[in-house]
Motif scaffolding. Structure first.
Motif, mmCIF file in Angstrom:
data_model
loop_
_atom_site.group_PDB
_atom_site.id
_atom_site.type_symbol
_atom_site.label_atom_id
_atom_site.label_comp_id
_atom_site.label_asym_id
_atom_site.label_seq_id
_atom_site.Cartn_x
_atom_site.Cartn_y
_atom_site.Cartn_z
ATOM 1 N N ALA A 154 47.867 60.936 41.518
ATOM 2 C CA ALA A 154 47.968 60.129 42.731
ATOM 3 C C ALA A 154 46.896 59.051 42.703
ATOM 4 N N GLY A 155 47.269 57.849 43.084
ATOM 5 C CA GLY A 155 46.321 56.750 43.039
ATOM 6 C C GLY A 155 46.999 55.478 42.580
ATOM 7 N N PRO A 156 46.223 54.584 41.975
ATOM 8 C CA PRO A 156 46.757 53.252 41.687
ATOM 9 C C PRO A 156 47.887 53.224 40.653
ATOM 10 N N TYR A 157 48.033 54.300 39.876
ATOM 11 C CA TYR A 157 49.062 54.286 38.837
ATOM 12 C C TYR A 157 50.234 55.220 39.150
ATOM 13 N N ASP A 158 50.283 55.787 40.373
ATOM 14 C CA ASP A 158 51.336 56.777 40.643
ATOM 15 C C ASP A 158 52.720 56.159 40.765
ATOM 16 N N TRP A 159 52.816 54.819 40.828
ATOM 17 C CA TRP A 159 54.134 54.173 40.765
ATOM 18 C C TRP A 159 54.826 54.496 39.447
ATOM 19 N N MET A 160 54.033 54.822 38.418
ATOM 20 C CA MET A 160 54.640 55.129 37.115
ATOM 21 C C MET A 160 55.416 56.447 37.154
ATOM 22 N N ASN A 161 55.106 57.308 38.137
ATOM 23 C CA ASN A 161 55.779 58.608 38.245
ATOM 24 C C ASN A 161 57.202 58.493 38.782
ATOM 25 N N ARG A 162 57.547 57.349 39.317
ATOM 26 C CA ARG A 162 58.893 57.183 39.884
ATOM 27 C C ARG A 162 59.596 55.972 39.290
ATOM 28 N N THR A 163 59.135 55.518 38.140
ATOM 29 C CA THR A 163 59.647 54.297 37.529
ATOM 30 C C THR A 163 60.158 54.586 36.126
ATOM 31 N N LEU A 164 61.338 54.054 35.810
ATOM 32 C CA LEU A 164 61.856 54.125 34.449
ATOM 33 C C LEU A 164 61.443 52.868 33.693
ATOM 34 N N PHE A 165 61.337 53.005 32.385
ATOM 35 C CA PHE A 165 60.887 51.912 31.537
ATOM 36 C C PHE A 165 61.828 51.752 30.339
ATOM 37 N N VAL A 166 61.855 50.539 29.826
ATOM 38 C CA VAL A 166 62.547 50.251 28.577
ATOM 39 C C VAL A 166 61.507 49.706 27.605
ATOM 40 N N GLY A 167 61.480 50.255 26.411
ATOM 41 C CA GLY A 167 60.516 49.815 25.426
ATOM 42 C C GLY A 167 61.186 49.285 24.180
ATOM 43 N N VAL A 168 60.523 48.317 23.547
ATOM 44 C CA VAL A 168 60.965 47.785 22.269
ATOM 45 C C VAL A 168 59.839 48.024 21.280
ATOM 46 N N GLY A 169 60.212 48.515 20.119
ATOM 47 C CA GLY A 169 59.213 48.821 19.113
ATOM 48 C C GLY A 169 59.294 47.880 17.938
ATOM 49 N N GLN A 170 58.152 47.648 17.363
ATOM 50 C CA GLN A 170 58.067 46.820 16.158
ATOM 51 C C GLN A 170 57.138 47.531 15.189
ATOM 52 N N ARG A 171 57.678 47.927 14.051
ATOM 53 C CA ARG A 171 56.867 48.594 13.043
ATOM 54 C C ARG A 171 56.289 47.558 12.100
ATOM 55 N N ASN A 172 54.985 47.520 12.001
ATOM 56 C CA ASN A 172 54.328 46.693 11.014
ATOM 57 C C ASN A 172 53.675 47.611 9.997
ATOM 58 N N PRO A 173 53.346 47.088 8.814
ATOM 59 C CA PRO A 173 52.723 47.958 7.803
ATOM 60 C C PRO A 173 51.474 48.661 8.322
ATOM 61 N N ALA A 174 50.703 48.002 9.184
ATOM 62 C CA ALA A 174 49.442 48.589 9.631
ATOM 63 C C ALA A 174 49.578 49.459 10.867
ATOM 64 N N GLY A 175 50.711 49.392 11.534
ATOM 65 C CA GLY A 175 50.826 50.149 12.764
ATOM 66 C C GLY A 175 52.062 49.738 13.521
ATOM 67 N N SER A 176 52.049 49.968 14.806
ATOM 68 C CA SER A 176 53.214 49.647 15.617
ATOM 69 C C SER A 176 52.790 48.887 16.862
ATOM 70 N N ILE A 177 53.677 48.017 17.301
ATOM 71 C CA ILE A 177 53.514 47.324 18.569
ATOM 72 C C ILE A 177 54.674 47.744 19.453
ATOM 73 N N PHE A 178 54.355 48.224 20.640
ATOM 74 C CA PHE A 178 55.394 48.560 21.605
ATOM 75 C C PHE A 178 55.185 47.688 22.834
ATOM 76 N N ARG A 179 56.284 47.203 23.362
ATOM 77 C CA ARG A 179 56.216 46.518 24.651
ATOM 78 C C ARG A 179 57.183 47.200 25.608
ATOM 79 N N PHE A 180 56.720 47.372 26.834
ATOM 80 C CA PHE A 180 57.482 48.133 27.826
ATOM 81 C C PHE A 180 57.743 47.289 29.060
ATOM 82 N N TRP A 181 58.974 47.383 29.540
ATOM 83 C CA TRP A 181 59.388 46.730 30.769
ATOM 84 C C TRP A 181 59.744 47.812 31.788
ATOM 85 N N LYS A 182 59.374 47.614 33.047
ATOM 86 C CA LYS A 182 59.761 48.563 34.082
ATOM 87 C C LYS A 182 61.110 48.163 34.659
#
Lengths: 143, 150
Positions: free
Chosen positions: B120-148
Motif C-alpha cells: 500500500a502506498g505510492p505504487y499500489d496502482w500496480m496491484n490493479r493494473t495490467l501491463f503489456v511488455g515488449v522485449g529486446q534481446r541484445n548480446p549483453a542483456g535485455s531491454i524491456f519496455r512496459f505499457w500500462k
C-alpha cells in the motif's frame, strides 16, 4: 544508449468478442491468506471474430476478492469452433470498480493443436476487457 | 483500452541453465544479473539474485516465458514482478537469438503481460493494473519496455 531502442511499440488490435454464460458461484469464503475465494463454471457462450465462430464448451473463473477491493481472476475457456477445432484460452486479470476502471481486464493466451486450423491463436498474446454492464468481452490482439 | 508507457528496464543476464525436459522441449533458467528501471513516477533497480526467467522453449526455438524477480524502487519499496509471455519468430531468427547474435527486434514477436505486487502506498496502482511488455534481446542483456493498460 538510445540507438539500441529499436524494439516495436506495442498496440491493441480488436480481434474477438466473447459472450460468457455462467453457473451459480461456488463460494469458499474468507481464506487464511487473505480475501474471499470463489469459483464459477462456464456453462456456455459464444466466440466470434476474424472469420472464426465458436461456442464456449467449458471453462471456469476462479476469483479472489482481495481486501483492497480488487478481485483477482484466473480464467480458462474452452472454445469449440465451427470446424470442430478446439482452443484453450487462459489467463489472469483484475476486476475493479470506480473510482478505478469499472469492469474486468484480462491478459490471455491460447493453446491449440499446432497442426489445426486455429494454431495461429497460440502464437500471440491478447488483452481483454469487459466494461461493467456490457454483454461482451472484447478481446484485443497485442501487436 | 489504451496503452500508456509505464517503465523501461535494462537488465544483464546471469548464469543460464538448460533442462531438456522431453522431445527437445527445454526448460531454460536465465538468472537475472543486475538491472535498472525507470518511468514516470517510478525508478529503481532489480534485486540481484531475486529470480529470473524460466522459459519453456520448443525445438524450433519459439516458446513461452515465465519470469519472476524483485524490484526495489529508489525510495526503498520492494515490488514483486511476475510475468508470462510469448515469443514467436521464423526459425532462422530464433537460431540467431539463441546463438546470442544481434537480431533486429522487429523481426520477432516477443510480448509479455507482467503483474506486480506492491505494498500500500505510492505504487499500489500496480496491484490493479495490467501491463503489456515488449522485449529486446541484445548480446549483453535485455531491454524491456512496459505499457500500462488504461
Amino acid at each position: 544508449m538510445t540507438d539500441d531502442l529499436t524494439a516495436p511499440v506495442p498496440g491493441l488490435a480488436p480481434a474477438f468478442a466473447m459472450r460468457i454464460e455462467r453457473g451459480e458461484p461456488v463460494r469458499v469464503g474468507a481464506i487464511a491468506t487473505g480475501g474471499r475465494r470463489s469459483h464459477v463454471s462456464v456453462t456456455g457462450g459464444s466466440f466470434t471474430g476474424e472469420g472464426l465462430s465458436g461456442t464456449l464448451t467449458g471453462g471456469s473463473e476462479t476469483l479472489l476478492e482481495r481486501t483492497d477491493g480488487v478481485t483477482m481472476i484466473e480464467v480458462v475457456y474452452y472454445i469449440t469452433f465451427s470446424d470442430g477445432a478446439v482452443a484453450r484460452c487462459f489467463g489472469t486479470g483484475y476486476r475493479t470498480a470506480p473510482p478505478h476502471f469499472g469492469g474486468t481486464r484480462l491478459s490471455l493466451l491460447f493453446e491449440a493443436a499446432e497442426t489445426g486450423s486455429v494454431a495461429a491463436l497460440a502464437t500471440r498474446a491478447f488483452m481483454a476487457e469487459q466494461v461493467d454492464g456490457d454483454a461482451l468481452v472484447s478481446i484485443n490482439r497485442i501487436i | 483500452m489504451q496503452l500508456v508507457f509505464a517503465l523501461e528496464m535494462r537488465i544483464s543476464l546471469g548464469p543460464r541453465v538448460h533442462i531438456p525436459v522431453a522431445d527437445g522441449y527445454t526448460r531454460g533458467a536465465v538468472l537475472i544479473g543486475q538491472g535498472e528501471f525507470s518511468g514516470p513516477g517510478l525508478s529503481g533497480h532489480v534485486v540481484p539474485g531475486s529470480g529470473g526467467d524460466f522459459p519453456m522453449v520448443r525445438p524450433d526455438g519459439s516458446g513461452r516465458f515465465e519470469s519472476q524477480y524483485l524490484l526495489e524502487t529508489d525510495d526503498g519499496v520492494p515490488i514483486f514482478k511476475r510475468s508470462t509471455g510469448v515469443r514467436h519468430a521464423p526459425p532462422d531468427v530464433v537460431q540467431a537469438l539463441l546463438a546470442g547474435e544481434q537480431v533486429d527486434p522487429q523481426s520477432y514477436y516477443m510480448r509479455m503481460t507482467p503483474r506486480f505486487e506492491a505494498p500500500a502506498g505510492p505504487y499500489d496502482w500496480m496491484n490493479r493494473t495490467l501491463f503489456v511488455g515488449v522485449g529486446q534481446r541484445n548480446p549483453a542483456g535485455s531491454i524491456f519496455r512496459f505499457w500500462k493498460v488504461v
